[in-house]
Enzyme design. Structure first.
Site, PDB file in Angstrom:
ATOM      1  N   PRO A  35      -8.519  65.574  57.476  1.00 39.68           N
ATOM      2  CA  PRO A  35      -7.282  65.037  58.068  1.00 39.68           C
ATOM      3  C   PRO A  35      -6.034  65.548  57.329  1.00 39.68           C
ATOM      4  O   PRO A  35      -5.027  65.858  57.955  1.00 39.68           O
ATOM      5  CB  PRO A  35      -7.427  63.518  57.897  1.00 39.68           C
ATOM      6  CG  PRO A  35      -8.896  63.284  57.772  1.00 39.68           C
ATOM      7  CD  PRO A  35      -9.448  64.494  57.085  1.00 39.68           C
ATOM      8  N   THR A  36      -6.134  65.667  56.002  1.00 42.47           N
ATOM      9  CA  THR A  36      -5.005  66.185  55.220  1.00 42.47           C
ATOM     10  C   THR A  36      -4.729  67.639  55.586  1.00 42.47           C
ATOM     11  O   THR A  36      -3.577  68.039  55.792  1.00 42.47           O
ATOM     12  CB  THR A  36      -5.318  66.055  53.709  1.00 42.47           C
ATOM     13  OG1 THR A  36      -5.358  64.669  53.397  1.00 42.47           O
ATOM     14  CG2 THR A  36      -4.286  66.739  52.849  1.00 42.47           C
ATOM     15  N   GLU A  50       8.768  61.962  68.656  1.00 47.15           N
ATOM     16  CA  GLU A  50      10.145  61.552  68.364  1.00 47.15           C
ATOM     17  C   GLU A  50      10.638  61.982  66.986  1.00 47.15           C
ATOM     18  O   GLU A  50      11.834  61.977  66.724  1.00 47.15           O
ATOM     19  CB  GLU A  50      10.295  60.039  68.549  1.00 47.15           C
ATOM     20  CG  GLU A  50       9.332  59.234  67.720  1.00 47.15           C
ATOM     21  CD  GLU A  50       9.453  57.729  67.974  1.00 47.15           C
ATOM     22  OE1 GLU A  50      10.098  57.357  68.959  1.00 47.15           O
ATOM     23  OE2 GLU A  50       8.911  56.968  67.159  1.00 47.15           O
ATOM     24  N   GLU A 101      21.715  26.211  68.415  1.00 51.45           N
ATOM     25  CA  GLU A 101      20.868  27.365  68.749  1.00 51.45           C
ATOM     26  C   GLU A 101      19.666  26.914  69.582  1.00 51.45           C
ATOM     27  O   GLU A 101      19.197  27.642  70.445  1.00 51.45           O
ATOM     28  CB  GLU A 101      20.383  28.055  67.459  1.00 51.45           C
ATOM     29  CG  GLU A 101      19.511  29.286  67.722  1.00 51.45           C
ATOM     30  CD  GLU A 101      19.027  30.004  66.459  1.00 51.45           C
ATOM     31  OE1 GLU A 101      19.335  29.552  65.334  1.00 51.45           O
ATOM     32  OE2 GLU A 101      18.335  31.026  66.601  1.00 51.45           O
ATOM     33  N   THR A 107     -11.369  65.666  53.355  1.00 47.78           N
ATOM     34  CA  THR A 107     -10.047  66.288  53.202  1.00 47.78           C
ATOM     35  C   THR A 107      -9.492  66.858  54.513  1.00 47.78           C
ATOM     36  O   THR A 107      -8.351  67.279  54.567  1.00 47.78           O
ATOM     37  CB  THR A 107     -10.084  67.435  52.165  1.00 47.78           C
ATOM     38  OG1 THR A 107     -10.932  68.464  52.668  1.00 47.78           O
ATOM     39  CG2 THR A 107     -10.603  66.957  50.819  1.00 47.78           C
ATOM     40  N   GLY A 114      14.889  32.856  60.235  1.00 49.37           N
ATOM     41  CA  GLY A 114      14.286  33.150  61.526  1.00 49.37           C
ATOM     42  C   GLY A 114      15.226  32.833  62.672  1.00 49.37           C
ATOM     43  O   GLY A 114      16.338  32.341  62.457  1.00 49.37           O
ATOM     44  N   CYS A 150      18.347  30.317  54.866  1.00 47.78           N
ATOM     45  CA  CYS A 150      19.009  30.554  56.148  1.00 47.78           C
ATOM     46  C   CYS A 150      18.516  29.556  57.206  1.00 47.78           C
ATOM     47  O   CYS A 150      18.885  28.396  57.143  1.00 47.78           O
ATOM     48  CB  CYS A 150      18.856  32.006  56.577  1.00 47.78           C
ATOM     49  SG  CYS A 150      20.197  32.531  57.636  1.00 47.78           S
ATOM     50  N   GLU A 208      16.668  36.642  48.797  1.00 51.53           N
ATOM     51  CA  GLU A 208      15.509  37.538  48.614  1.00 51.53           C
ATOM     52  C   GLU A 208      15.893  39.020  48.621  1.00 51.53           C
ATOM     53  O   GLU A 208      15.108  39.860  48.199  1.00 51.53           O
ATOM     54  CB  GLU A 208      14.432  37.254  49.674  1.00 51.53           C
ATOM     55  CG  GLU A 208      14.736  37.691  51.099  1.00 51.53           C
ATOM     56  CD  GLU A 208      15.505  36.656  51.925  1.00 51.53           C
ATOM     57  OE1 GLU A 208      16.219  35.818  51.323  1.00 51.53           O
ATOM     58  OE2 GLU A 208      15.415  36.700  53.159  1.00 51.53           O
ATOM     59  N   HIS A 264      20.717  35.059  52.089  1.00 47.70           N
ATOM     60  CA  HIS A 264      19.367  35.589  51.838  1.00 47.70           C
ATOM     61  C   HIS A 264      19.236  36.083  50.390  1.00 47.70           C
ATOM     62  O   HIS A 264      19.409  37.276  50.127  1.00 47.70           O
ATOM     63  CB  HIS A 264      19.065  36.726  52.819  1.00 47.70           C
ATOM     64  CG  HIS A 264      18.872  36.251  54.214  1.00 47.70           C
ATOM     65  ND1 HIS A 264      17.654  35.829  54.689  1.00 47.70           N
ATOM     66  CD2 HIS A 264      19.756  36.082  55.218  1.00 47.70           C
ATOM     67  CE1 HIS A 264      17.782  35.434  55.943  1.00 47.70           C
ATOM     68  NE2 HIS A 264      19.047  35.581  56.295  1.00 47.70           N
ATOM     69  N   GLU A 312      13.535  59.976  52.973  1.00 47.73           N
ATOM     70  CA  GLU A 312      12.208  59.646  53.508  1.00 47.73           C
ATOM     71  C   GLU A 312      12.278  59.716  55.021  1.00 47.73           C
ATOM     72  O   GLU A 312      13.184  59.149  55.635  1.00 47.73           O
ATOM     73  CB  GLU A 312      11.835  58.221  53.057  1.00 47.73           C
ATOM     74  CG  GLU A 312      10.519  57.750  53.630  1.00 47.73           C
ATOM     75  CD  GLU A 312      10.306  56.237  53.470  1.00 47.73           C
ATOM     76  OE1 GLU A 312      11.035  55.570  52.722  1.00 47.73           O
ATOM     77  OE2 GLU A 312       9.395  55.723  54.150  1.00 47.73           O
TER      78      GLU A 312
HETATM   79  N1  GLN Z   1      18.975  31.644  63.597  1.00 46.31           N
HETATM   80  C1  GLN Z   1      19.843  31.192  62.568  1.00 46.31           C
HETATM   81  C2  GLN Z   1      21.265  31.709  62.738  1.00 46.31           C
HETATM   82  O1  GLN Z   1      21.504  32.648  63.450  1.00 46.31           O
HETATM   83  C3  GLN Z   1      19.304  31.592  61.212  1.00 46.31           C
HETATM   84  C4  GLN Z   1      19.309  33.057  60.975  1.00 46.31           C
HETATM   85  C5  GLN Z   1      18.450  33.476  59.809  1.00 46.31           C
HETATM   86  O2  GLN Z   1      17.605  32.725  59.339  1.00 46.31           O
HETATM   87  N2  GLN Z   1      18.617  34.710  59.358  1.00 46.31           N
HETATM   88  O3  GLN Z   1      22.178  31.169  62.136  1.00 46.31           O
END
Ligand code: GLN
Length: 540
Positions: free
Chosen positions: A190-191, A149, A405, A188, A354, A381, A509, A507, A140
């Site tokens: 734009p295509t 680019e 942190e 059509t 985060g 996390c 997820e 993680h 892809e």
């Molecule tokens: N900021 C936190 C760390 O660096 C958590 C990182 C995260 O949630 N991926 O440990």
């Protein structure tokens, strides 16, 4: 001989190239072919790991620790194609490897140029995936035709048929046919323009996948075919899906895209079996129950920032035939408002990962409310780290508890930097990354959910639970029930005497699939459904 499919996109971005590529791969895999997938991203960052989720959405982490584009999440959710660092290249990576070779003198005095050196490097990365036994590599190309680019990538894929034979290559172009309300017509043009641009570069697409809001009809398909120089049967409509992205492969299968691809590549496959997949869709369309999950984070308005989290919740919904109503709440709102009001009618709280301190205090307040009110909680996390800070402050009575942190000289650094991180100066690709083993404690909720003593999950962090405080936490009812095999790193914490209070340093997820919901998401949602039922009977 491995065949190569190239998927490009035209007209506008966000057409769902990743989803379409993954859906095509899924159909071909179900017909018995061995598929590999890859994304080429034309930006200059070496990987998306250093980009803000506002810019780029979620950073998707692979087992080998590569920080990759979120489209790779679709690849893993739809297929079983193994992914690695070879599955995502950026302009930044291509250039840095060419420049490294130049510094090592490997070009033997040549003037190093975009053509042939950059394009050769791109071709090497594409063809490299075509190992013996691999039937098809799907590549892809990120961005939209017309982007400056993207040109070296397009030039490279233009050359590949000359190297390996046109009959071994297939170009699929994803495009848009908008409906103009004022004219009451589908357009059509734009295509036509976008395919025109591709043809100027020297690429004649074989198949056009056309995104539309409503059926485009035979006349439009014929018109597109004529102006774009493709067969009418190779103009495939992909109508916006009402319920779920997981309906996309079914739509493409209805238009027999899988057969068309096989015919054009001269391949034969087994028959297509989709009944299990249809059953999953049925469960979302006709749910038997429901629950409301609040996701409290700091990139809430950017839907792609927590992509895999939302997908994993949907998978758990499929597993329980439940409608998951997701309430996205900006963490900072808890700093000015009442948790009781913001979390009214919520059956579970999920705090995702985060970086940085914005919103931290809000997340902590939200977590405190769910802990005290026995609302299921799942911290991932940074979400787990916030749960540890909350517990330290409000249960252990350590008022100055924090993560280094956010407060490097806090009184109680219950979350602190991993030892190996302390000497690192470069930000890119240097976190604790990728698959790590974790041992689960007998009798814990997590052990029960996984049904296994040892698991492997993907990480992306620099900070961790501070083992100096471990005993205090255990004594007060928060236990590190999952640890690294040497027992040193806390990977999972649980609060005793709570319906579901689980925080994980990794993680989960990234390992959930629609047909195989992640055990912890499944357990969390199950607990939220129970909460919903109780809420309905008590009328709260
Ligand atoms: N900021 C936190 C760390 O660096 C958590 C990182 C995260 O949630 N991926 O440990």
């Amino acid at each position: 001989m491995t065949k190569h499919i190239f998927v490009t996109g035209g007209v506008v971005s966000s057409l769902g190239k990743g989803l379409t590529s993954a859906s095509i791969a899924m159909l071909l895999e179900r017909r018995g072919l061995n598929i590999r997938m890859q994304k080429l991203d034309p930006y200059l960052n070496v990987d998306p790991g250093t980009m803000s989720p506002f810019q780029h959405g979620e950073v998707y982490v692979l087992d080998d620790g590569s920080e990759t584009d979120l489209d790779l999440g679709h690849y893993e959710r739809f297929t079983s194609s193994p992914l690695s660092k070879k599955s995502n290249y950026t302009t930044g990576q291509i250039y840095s490897s060419v420049i490294d070779k130049e510094r090592r003198g490997e070009y033997l005095g040549a003037t190093v140029q975009v053509i042939p050196h950059i394009t050769d490097e791109i071709k090497r990365c594409v063809l490299d995936l075509g190992e013996p036994g691999v039937d098809i590599v799907i590549t892809e190309l990120g961005g939209t035709i017309g982007d400056i680019e993207g040109l070296p990538f397009l030039e490279a894929i233009r050359q590949i048929p000359l190297d390996i034979g046109r009959e071994n290559c297939l170009f699929i172009h994803l495009t848009l046919v908008p409906y103009l309300k004022a004219a009451k017509e589908m357009k059509t043009k734009p295509t036509q323009h976008s395919v025109g641009q591709l043809r100027q570069i020297g690429i004649q697409p074989d198949i056009l996948v056309v995104r539309t809001e409503r059926p485009m009809g035979d006349d439009n398909a014929k018109k597109i075919a004529r102006f774009c120089n493709v067969e009418t049967k190779a103009v495939i409509e992909e109508i916006d899906k009402e319920f779920s992205i997981y309906e996309v492969p079914l739509g493409l299968a209805e238009h027999k895209l899988d057969q068309l691809v096989l015919d054009k590549l001269g391949l034969v496959g087994g028959s297509l079996e989709m009944s299990d997949w249809k059953e999953l869709i049925h469960r979302i369309r006709k749910p038997k129950t429901e629950c409301t999950i609040a996701v409290v984070g700091k990139y809430i308005e950017h839907r792609d920032a927590y992509k895999s989290i939302y997908e994993s919740l949907d998978h758990a919904g499929m597993a329980h035939s439940a409608r998951i109503i997701i309430k996205r709440i900006e963490a900072e709102e808890f700093e000015n408002g009442e948790a009781e009001v913001l979390l009214a009618g919520v059956d579970g709280l999920l705090v995702p990962g985060g970086f940085g301190m914005r919103g931290i205090e809000g997340k902590i307040q939200a977590i405190e409310y769910t802990r005290k009110n026995e609302i299921p909680f799942f911290g991932i996390c940074l979400g787990m780290q916030c749960a540890v800070i909350e517990f330290a402050r409000n249960v252990l009575g350590l008022a100055g508890a924090n993560s280094t942190e956010f407060a490097s000289d806090c009184d109680h650094p219950v979350i602190c930097m991993l030892e190996e991180q302390k000497t690192i100066t470069h930000k890119g690709g240097t976190m604790r990354l990728g698959a790590q083993p974790c041992v689960l404690q007998e009798g814990s909720k997590s052990r029960e959910a996984y049904g296994e003593d040892e698991i492997s999950e993907r990480h992306r962090h620099r900070y961790e639970f501070n083992p100096d405080y471990k005993q205090q936490f255990i004594d007060n009812g928060m236990t590190p029930v999952g640890t690294s095999p040497n027992g040193l790193l806390a990977e999972v914490v649980e609060v005793d005497n709570h319906p579901w209070f689980v925080g994980v340093q990794y993680h989960p997820e990234f390992k959930s699939k629609p047909s195989a919901s992640h055990p912890l998401f499944k357990g969390f949602v199950e607990s939220a459904i129970v909460h919903h039922r109780e809420r309905m009977t008590t009328g709260l």
